[in-house]
Write a protein that holds these residues in place. Structure first.
Motif, PDB file in Angstrom:
ATOM      1  N   ILE A 292    -101.323 -55.055 -31.347  1.00 53.50           N
ATOM      2  CA  ILE A 292    -101.051 -54.635 -32.808  1.00 53.50           C
ATOM      3  C   ILE A 292    -102.204 -53.413 -32.097  1.00 53.50           C
ATOM      4  O   ILE A 292    -102.813 -52.879 -33.366  1.00 53.50           O
ATOM      5  CB  ILE A 292    -102.232 -55.695 -33.688  1.00 53.50           C
ATOM      6  CG1 ILE A 292    -103.359 -56.197 -32.615  1.00 53.50           C
ATOM      7  CG2 ILE A 292    -101.221 -56.589 -33.915  1.00 53.50           C
ATOM      8  CD1 ILE A 292    -104.224 -56.711 -34.083  1.00 53.50           C
TER       9      ILE A 292
ATOM     10  N   VAL B  95    -107.434 -48.323 -33.478  1.00 54.65           N
ATOM     11  CA  VAL B  95    -108.466 -49.027 -34.808  1.00 54.65           C
ATOM     12  C   VAL B  95    -109.826 -48.705 -34.842  1.00 54.65           C
ATOM     13  O   VAL B  95    -110.593 -49.051 -33.421  1.00 54.65           O
ATOM     14  CB  VAL B  95    -108.313 -50.731 -34.753  1.00 54.65           C
ATOM     15  CG1 VAL B  95    -109.482 -50.994 -35.869  1.00 54.65           C
ATOM     16  CG2 VAL B  95    -106.866 -51.278 -34.376  1.00 54.65           C
TER      17      VAL B  95
ATOM     18  N   GLU C 169    -107.144 -54.627 -41.606  1.00 52.02           N
ATOM     19  CA  GLU C 169    -106.765 -54.014 -40.793  1.00 52.02           C
ATOM     20  C   GLU C 169    -106.422 -54.731 -39.576  1.00 52.02           C
ATOM     21  O   GLU C 169    -105.089 -55.138 -39.259  1.00 52.02           O
ATOM     22  CB  GLU C 169    -107.471 -53.271 -40.165  1.00 52.02           C
ATOM     23  CG  GLU C 169    -106.927 -52.052 -39.757  1.00 52.02           C
ATOM     24  CD  GLU C 169    -107.067 -50.465 -39.177  1.00 52.02           C
ATOM     25  OE1 GLU C 169    -105.981 -49.918 -38.665  1.00 52.02           O
ATOM     26  OE2 GLU C 169    -108.051 -50.743 -39.032  1.00 52.02           O
TER      27      GLU C 169
ATOM     28  N   TYR D 273    -103.668 -57.166 -41.529  1.00 49.62           N
ATOM     29  CA  TYR D 273    -102.358 -56.589 -41.709  1.00 49.62           C
ATOM     30  C   TYR D 273    -101.535 -55.782 -40.290  1.00 49.62           C
ATOM     31  O   TYR D 273    -100.095 -56.256 -40.571  1.00 49.62           O
ATOM     32  CB  TYR D 273    -102.734 -55.167 -42.816  1.00 49.62           C
ATOM     33  CG  TYR D 273    -101.374 -54.281 -43.323  1.00 49.62           C
ATOM     34  CD1 TYR D 273    -100.775 -54.892 -43.866  1.00 49.62           C
ATOM     35  CD2 TYR D 273    -101.682 -52.863 -43.255  1.00 49.62           C
ATOM     36  CE1 TYR D 273     -99.473 -54.226 -44.164  1.00 49.62           C
ATOM     37  CE2 TYR D 273    -101.025 -52.234 -43.633  1.00 49.62           C
ATOM     38  CZ  TYR D 273     -99.739 -53.223 -44.136  1.00 49.62           C
ATOM     39  OH  TYR D 273     -98.661 -52.014 -44.508  1.00 49.62           O
ATOM     40  N   ARG D 274    -102.214 -55.742 -39.307  1.00 52.18           N
ATOM     41  CA  ARG D 274    -101.607 -55.272 -38.242  1.00 52.18           C
ATOM     42  C   ARG D 274    -100.502 -56.921 -37.864  1.00 52.18           C
ATOM     43  O   ARG D 274     -99.626 -56.386 -37.013  1.00 52.18           O
ATOM     44  CB  ARG D 274    -101.931 -54.818 -37.636  1.00 52.18           C
ATOM     45  CG  ARG D 274    -102.987 -52.987 -37.419  1.00 52.18           C
ATOM     46  CD  ARG D 274    -102.923 -52.399 -36.290  1.00 52.18           C
ATOM     47  NE  ARG D 274    -104.044 -51.281 -36.708  1.00 52.18           N
ATOM     48  CZ  ARG D 274    -103.834 -50.077 -35.806  1.00 52.18           C
ATOM     49  NH1 ARG D 274    -103.104 -50.560 -34.304  1.00 52.18           N
ATOM     50  NH2 ARG D 274    -104.317 -49.181 -36.276  1.00 52.18           N
TER      51      ARG D 274
ATOM     52  N   ALA E 285    -101.424 -48.194 -40.157  1.00 50.79           N
ATOM     53  CA  ALA E 285    -101.423 -49.335 -39.150  1.00 50.79           C
ATOM     54  C   ALA E 285     -99.654 -49.718 -39.089  1.00 50.79           C
ATOM     55  O   ALA E 285     -99.427 -50.084 -37.698  1.00 50.79           O
ATOM     56  CB  ALA E 285    -101.190 -50.235 -39.675  1.00 50.79           C
TER      57      ALA E 285
ATOM     58  N   ALA F 125     -99.446 -47.555 -36.121  1.00 51.09           N
ATOM     59  CA  ALA F 125     -99.373 -47.869 -34.473  1.00 51.09           C
ATOM     60  C   ALA F 125     -98.106 -49.385 -34.261  1.00 51.09           C
ATOM     61  O   ALA F 125     -97.882 -49.622 -33.322  1.00 51.09           O
ATOM     62  CB  ALA F 125    -100.433 -48.916 -34.438  1.00 51.09           C
ATOM     63  N   ILE F 126     -97.679 -49.996 -35.453  1.00 49.49           N
ATOM     64  CA  ILE F 126     -97.061 -51.034 -34.893  1.00 49.49           C
ATOM     65  C   ILE F 126     -95.546 -51.011 -34.248  1.00 49.49           C
ATOM     66  O   ILE F 126     -95.401 -50.835 -33.387  1.00 49.49           O
ATOM     67  CB  ILE F 126     -96.842 -52.042 -35.933  1.00 49.49           C
ATOM     68  CG1 ILE F 126     -97.848 -52.644 -36.248  1.00 49.49           C
ATOM     69  CG2 ILE F 126     -95.955 -52.760 -35.404  1.00 49.49           C
ATOM     70  CD1 ILE F 126     -98.809 -53.503 -35.221  1.00 49.49           C
TER      71      ILE F 126
END
Length: 260
Positions: free
Chosen positions: A176, A181, A191, A194-195, A239, A242-243
């Protein structure tokens, strides 16, 4: 020292609670992961001597380690620093936990057992069987309202997004993009979950009863709640990005099929 199960316990002015909570956690983990667990106290230079107490515990108990940080830098940063240590120590499961007995050690066995069927297990106050004790009306409204707000904005069904009693498989933390973060407090907990959901990991909620601290001072503040309010809408973009980067990196790292 390497171990399969790590509990990360951030502290700031927890001198009244630390010795009791560490012994209680150690006893519970010995039942479910004997000889395979570590408790990492991440202390932010507590002026009440919490760090010194942690050092004494580490000298007495082989299962306890201490990470000293120079100043109070926030809960999220404390957990991120702890995750780095745990992953370097061969952790397969990494557990977030408060040091003030609001997260009862008896639930550790439930979290670890539930991890056999999920990538991330949440100790949830808001599923059947869960709840809170000794909170006033305002605190209850902030917690419930914050969860509803985050679920609505992020379009997810997880009931307890702001809770901090969690058990991660290492693959979740590795998948993640933790290095991006930057949120703290409620927003940090939202967060990470969620990630994990965006990354396709299975998230499971199990009931816990959250007990308000009996000793010491709560770290909850208006700033923490407000941060979550304005950061949550931004998570839908940051997020997801990032993923997406993580997935792209994994795809590029996979060997190409050169067969004709």
């Amino acid at each position: 020292m390497p171990a399969r199960v790590w509990v990360i316990m951030p502290t700031y002015n927890e001198a009244e609670n630390l010795e009791r909570i560490v012994h209680a956690v150690d006893n519970e983990l010995e039942l479910v992961a004997p000889g395979e667990h570590r408790i990492l106290v991440v202390d932010d230079n507590s002026p009440d001597g919490t760090g010194a107490i942690a050092d004494v515990l580490a000298r007495k108990l082989d299962t306890v380690e201490v990470l000293h940080r120079s100043s109070k830098q926030g809960l999220g940063h404390a957990y991120l620093a702890g995750f780095d240590v745990a992953l370097a120590g061969d952790a397969e499961l990494v557990i977030e936990m408060d040091a003030d007995f609001s997260h009862e050690p008896r639930y550790l066995q439930d979290l670890i057992r539930a991890s056999a069927d999920a990538d991330l297990v949440l100790g949830s106050r808001y599923v059947p069987g869960g709840g809170v004790r000794d909170w006033g009306l305002v605190r209850r409204m902030i917690s419930r309202g914050g969860g509803l707000y985050a679920r609505t904005i992020l379009r997810i069904d997880t009931r307890d997004l702001t809770g901090g009693f969690k058990c991660f498989h290492r693959e979740v933390l590795e998948g993640i993009e933790l290095e991006t973060v930057s949120s703290e407090g409620y927003a940090f907990q939202i967060e990470l979950t969620y990630r994990a959901l965006l990354g396709g990991f299975r998230v499971l909620e199990i009931p816990i009863v959250f007990q308000d601290r009996a000793a010491g001072t709560s770290k909850m503040s208006a700033h923490i709640a407000l941060e979550a309010f304005w950061l949550v809408p931004l998570l839908r973009r940051s997020a997801a990005a990032a993923i997406g980067r993580r997935r792209a990196a994994l795809t590029q790292s996979q060997p190409r099929d050169t067969r004709i």
